[in-house]
Design an enzyme around this catalytic site. Structure first.
Site, PDB file in Angstrom:
ATOM      1  NE  ARG A  61     -10.298  -2.584  -3.270  1.00 31.62           N
ATOM      2  CZ  ARG A  61      -9.810  -1.868  -2.131  1.00 31.62           C
ATOM      3  NH1 ARG A  61      -8.521  -2.536  -1.977  1.00 31.62           N
ATOM      4  NH2 ARG A  61     -10.412  -1.049  -1.312  1.00 31.62           N
ATOM      5  CG  ASP A  72      -0.138  -2.960   6.350  1.00 37.92           C
ATOM      6  OD1 ASP A  72      -1.300  -3.402   6.824  1.00 37.92           O
ATOM      7  OD2 ASP A  72      -0.130  -1.891   5.933  1.00 37.92           O
ATOM      8  CG  PHE A  97      -1.949   1.066   1.230  1.00 40.67           C
ATOM      9  CD1 PHE A  97      -3.309   0.715   0.422  1.00 40.67           C
ATOM     10  CD2 PHE A  97      -2.085   2.025   1.842  1.00 40.67           C
ATOM     11  CE1 PHE A  97      -4.042   1.621   0.204  1.00 40.67           C
ATOM     12  CE2 PHE A  97      -2.996   2.976   2.009  1.00 40.67           C
ATOM     13  CZ  PHE A  97      -3.924   2.936   1.103  1.00 40.67           C
ATOM     14  CE1 TYR A 115      -9.090   1.488   7.100  1.00 43.91           C
ATOM     15  CE2 TYR A 115      -8.602   2.540   9.092  1.00 43.91           C
ATOM     16  CZ  TYR A 115      -8.197   2.276   7.626  1.00 43.91           C
ATOM     17  OH  TYR A 115      -7.061   2.429   7.261  1.00 43.91           O
ATOM     18  CE  LYS A 116      -7.969  -1.644   4.719  1.00 46.87           C
ATOM     19  NZ  LYS A 116      -8.350  -0.786   3.944  1.00 46.87           N
TER      20      LYS A 116
HETATM   21  C1  LIG Z   1      -2.430  -2.157   3.471  1.00 48.20           C
HETATM   22  C2  LIG Z   1      -2.665  -0.863   3.908  1.00 48.20           C
HETATM   23  N1  LIG Z   1      -1.843  -0.178   4.497  1.00 48.20           N
HETATM   24  C3  LIG Z   1      -1.718   0.948   5.268  1.00 48.20           C
HETATM   25  C4  LIG Z   1      -3.071   1.792   5.051  1.00 48.20           C
HETATM   26  C5  LIG Z   1      -3.298   3.151   5.616  1.00 48.20           C
HETATM   27  O1  LIG Z   1      -3.880   3.108   6.676  1.00 48.20           O
HETATM   28  P1  LIG Z   1      -4.457   4.590   7.731  1.00 48.20           P
HETATM   29  O2  LIG Z   1      -5.227   5.246   6.497  1.00 48.20           O
HETATM   30  O3  LIG Z   1      -5.215   4.011   8.660  1.00 48.20           O
HETATM   31  O4  LIG Z   1      -3.236   5.275   8.171  1.00 48.20           O
HETATM   32  C6  LIG Z   1      -4.097   1.129   4.416  1.00 48.20           C
HETATM   33  C7  LIG Z   1      -5.475   1.778   4.217  1.00 48.20           C
HETATM   34  O5  LIG Z   1      -6.315   1.396   3.769  1.00 48.20           O
HETATM   35  C8  LIG Z   1      -3.974  -0.013   3.807  1.00 48.20           C
HETATM   36  O6  LIG Z   1      -4.753  -0.757   3.202  1.00 48.20           O
END
Ligand SMILES: Cc1ncc(COP(=O)(O)O)c(C=O)c1O
Length: 397
Positions: free
Chosen positions: A356, A184, A113, A209-210
């Site tokens: 998605r 992650d 990400f 939150y997912k």
């Molecule tokens: C794999 C991954 N890492 C990091 C993040 C970033 O998270 P945050 O916005 O809570 O900092 C996300 C957000 O969707 C994500 O999907």
């Protein structure tokens, strides 16, 4: 066997909606509103500042952390809640680099990400050292782990394609080369069985939150393996991670164990929502969730491919190599998704061309999957996406 009719009844899903976006923002568990209401009116309203002690607000990040720990194979006392996932990535990375001081490379992949990569880049600029961030293709990670690598930092399930890394194998390879790992779990926790202890992971981070349904902006979590935690020097050394926050010492002394990964005042109301949301996992087996998720995703892929030949599968075909989401490519993906959302089939779009869909057996079954495919087939066969209102990009896609 997990009773998915029981779990379905625990969620509020609006009439006419097929919700295939729980991989992005989980729906509302019914019990959350009541719990949050009570925390606001009874705890905050009546207890006022006494609530930090009397209502247990101060210890909530650890208690809720332990509940998430049970879903990801982390022992009691190794997970704590707070901040956002990006912040937790920064903390884990800063600590891991210090634990491996002779090495200079952070290894990650192009499926990670972007925020994780941005945080790594920002950290390296701040410490102004000669560390480097090396980004390779996901399938090249294993071969790229060598004796220069300090930390392998990966997202287990690719946010776009759903491709699943082999956490156990890559952690083993990393350790054999003298590197640490940060996983992650944003698209893993609550989606697939995770065994952090069994895999020997050094650090893990994730959002809530997912698939954990904690609500928009719900706080994140961080795990540190017990063998490292007492050696971790917190880079974000806020007072809540101090050994004695209320001693108000002028010098920082890291708190015991995972407590040191706390930073500042916890978001009590958001944490109450998350804690109530976690009740839905009582009596749920992650193995059952996994089996149902693969069955639903396989059915979806089969039906979409049979009825919509213009959509190209972007996810691994083998369910064992996917997380709990399926993506298809189309050059008009954005408009297609908007047309679907207008029909009550909610997924999302990831640039440049991916639509998605998340499969969450707690509240999605075969009926919903078949109805969603009917809507997709109609949108594609009749070019219903080809309308000006579906092309206008919103802020959040
Ligand atoms: C794999 C991954 N890492 C990091 C993040 C970033 O998270 P945050 O916005 O809570 O900092 C996300 C957000 O969707 C994500 O999907």
């Amino acid at each position: 066997m997990t009773d998915f009719m029981r779990t379905l009844a625990l969620f509020q899903i609006p009439d006419g909606v097929i919700y295939l976006d729980g991989n992005s923002l989980g729906p509302l568990p019914r019990a959350v509103a009541d719990r949050v209401g009570r925390v606001i009116s009874e705890e905050w309203g009546n207890e006022l500042i006494r609530g930090w002690n009397s209502a247990g607000w101060m210890t909530q990040p650890r208690r809720t952390g332990d509940r998430i720990g049970r879903l990801i194979g982390a022992p009691e006392g190794t997970v704590v809640i707070g901040d956002t996932l990006s912040i937790k990535v920064y903390q884990a990375l800063a600590s891991a680099l210090e634990l491996n001081p002779a090495r200079r490379v952070i290894l990650s992949d192009s499926g990670n990400f972007p925020s994780d990569l941005y945080m790594a880049d920002g950290l390296l600029k701040s410490i102004a050292s000669d560390h480097a961030l090396r980004i390779v293709a996901p399938e090249q990670v294993e071969a790229a782990i060598d004796e220069t690598v300090a930390v392998v930092m990966l997202t287990e399930v690719d946010y776009r394609t759903g491709r699943l890394h082999d956490m156990r194998a890559l952690t083993h390879t990393a350790h054999a080369a003298g590197a640490l790992t940060i996983w992650d779990l944003a698209h893993s926790a609550g989606a697939i069985p995770v065994d952090l202890s069994g895999a020997g992971a050094d650090f893990a981070v994730g959002c809530t939150y997912k698939y954990l349904n904690g609500g928009p902006g719900a706080p994140a979590f961080i795990y540190v393996a017990p063998k490292h935690v007492d050696d971790v020097r917190p880079a974000l050394s806020g007072w809540m991670g101090h050994q004695a926050p209320f001693a108000f010492d002028l010098d920082y002394r890291a708190g015991p164990g995972i407590e040191r990964l706390r930073v500042g005042t916890p978001p009590v109301i958001a944490m109450a929502a998350l804690d109530a949301a976690l009740d839905v996992w009582e009596g749920v087996s992650m193995q059952d969730v996994r089996a149902a998720s693969i069955a639903l995703s396989d059915l979806f892929i089969r039906e979409v491919e049979a009825r919509c030949p213009e959509l190209a599968l972007a996810s691994p075909r083998d369910g064992r190599e996917r997380g709990s989401q399926v993506s298809f490519r189309h050059e008009n993906g954005y408009a297609i998704m908007q047309a679907l959302i207008a029909r009550g089939v909610i997924g999302d779009f990831r640039a440049p061309d991916m639509i998605r869909f998340g499969f969450t057996p707690l509240y999605i079954g075969e009926t919903e999957v078949r109805a969603a495919v009917d809507a997709i087939a109609d949108v594609m066969a009749n070019s219903r996406w080809d309308a000006p209102e579906y092309r206008e990009r919103a802020l959040v896609t």
